[in-house]
Design a protein around this motif. Structure first.
Motif, short mmCIF file in Angstrom:
data_model
loop_
_atom_site.label_atom_id
_atom_site.label_comp_id
_atom_site.label_asym_id
_atom_site.label_seq_id
_atom_site.Cartn_x
_atom_site.Cartn_y
_atom_site.Cartn_z
N UNK A 6 2.32 -3.52 -4.12
CA UNK A 6 1.92 -4.86 -3.71
C UNK A 6 3.17 -5.73 -3.55
N UNK A 7 3.02 -6.83 -2.86
CA UNK A 7 4.16 -7.72 -2.67
C UNK A 7 4.70 -8.21 -4.02
N UNK A 8 3.82 -8.38 -4.98
CA UNK A 8 4.25 -8.86 -6.29
C UNK A 8 5.02 -7.82 -7.09
N UNK A 9 5.11 -6.59 -6.59
CA UNK A 9 5.94 -5.57 -7.23
C UNK A 9 7.40 -5.69 -6.80
N UNK B 106 0.79 -1.22 0.00
CA UNK B 106 0.00 0.00 0.00
C UNK B 106 0.82 1.26 0.00
N UNK B 107 2.12 1.14 0.22
CA UNK B 107 3.00 2.30 0.27
C UNK B 107 3.42 2.78 -1.11
N UNK B 108 4.30 3.79 -1.10
CA UNK B 108 4.75 4.41 -2.35
C UNK B 108 6.27 4.55 -2.37
N UNK C 299 -0.75 -0.49 -14.42
CA UNK C 299 -1.59 0.63 -14.89
C UNK C 299 -2.45 1.13 -13.75
N UNK C 300 -2.58 2.43 -13.65
CA UNK C 300 -3.37 3.12 -12.62
C UNK C 300 -2.70 3.14 -11.25
N UNK C 301 -1.52 2.51 -11.12
CA UNK C 301 -0.79 2.56 -9.87
C UNK C 301 0.57 3.25 -10.04
N UNK C 302 1.18 3.07 -11.21
CA UNK C 302 2.50 3.64 -11.48
C UNK C 302 2.36 4.77 -12.49
N UNK C 303 3.25 5.77 -12.37
CA UNK C 303 3.29 6.87 -13.32
C UNK C 303 4.73 7.11 -13.75
N UNK C 304 4.95 7.08 -15.07
CA UNK C 304 6.28 7.34 -15.62
C UNK C 304 6.31 8.76 -16.16
N UNK D 3 13.54 -2.91 -5.17
CA UNK D 3 12.29 -2.53 -4.53
C UNK D 3 11.74 -3.76 -3.82
N UNK D 4 11.50 -3.63 -2.53
CA UNK D 4 10.95 -4.73 -1.74
C UNK D 4 9.69 -4.26 -1.05
N UNK D 5 8.60 -4.99 -1.29
CA UNK D 5 7.32 -4.67 -0.69
C UNK D 5 6.94 -5.82 0.24
#
Length: 124
Positions: A83-86, A15-17, A61-66, A120-122
């Motif tokens: 998400x953990x899968x990121x 849920x973080x950024x 899509x809709x979560x990341x912005x480049x 990146x670790x979620x």
């Protein structure tokens, strides 16, 4: 040869950024972000061109912005609702061709310069 340097990775709870940055040694028309988790193939995440056109993988899509800052030779990836899968090593890449809404390079073969990666670790 274009040199790319990423920064901004780290550990965050679900849920973080996080915001990733990539600085290039020279101007590049089309740039992208990839990621690679352990035991998996390198996966295209997003791409942007000089004119501000962008494209995203469905998974982000809709979560990341480049965004691409042409004046600073920089590329950014704002990642929200992580998400953990990121969880993966994230790589900045310079495309060897132009890119547009009609044709986005989504395979690593379409890129001819890579950064060293930023982790990146979620996880909770």
């Amino acid at each position: 040869q274009v040199q790319l340097v990423e920064s901004g990775g780290g550990s965050v709870q679900p849920g973080g950024s996080l915001r990733l940055s990539c600085v290039s040694s020279e101007y590049v028309y089309c740039m992208g972000w990839f990621r690679q988790a352990p035991g998996k193939e390198r996966e295209w995440v997003a791409a942007a061109n000089t004119y501000g056109s962008t494209a995203y993988a469905d998974s982000v899509k809709d979560r990341f912005t480049i965004t691409k800052d042409n004046a600073k030779y920089s590329l950014y990836l704002q990642m929200n609702s992580l998400k953990s899968e990121d969880t993966a090593m994230y790589y900045c890449a310079a495309a060897g061709t132009t890119c547009s809404s009609g044709s986005w390079p989504k395979h690593p073969r379409g890129y001819n310069a890579w950064g060293q990666g930023t982790q990146v670790t979620v996880s909770s």
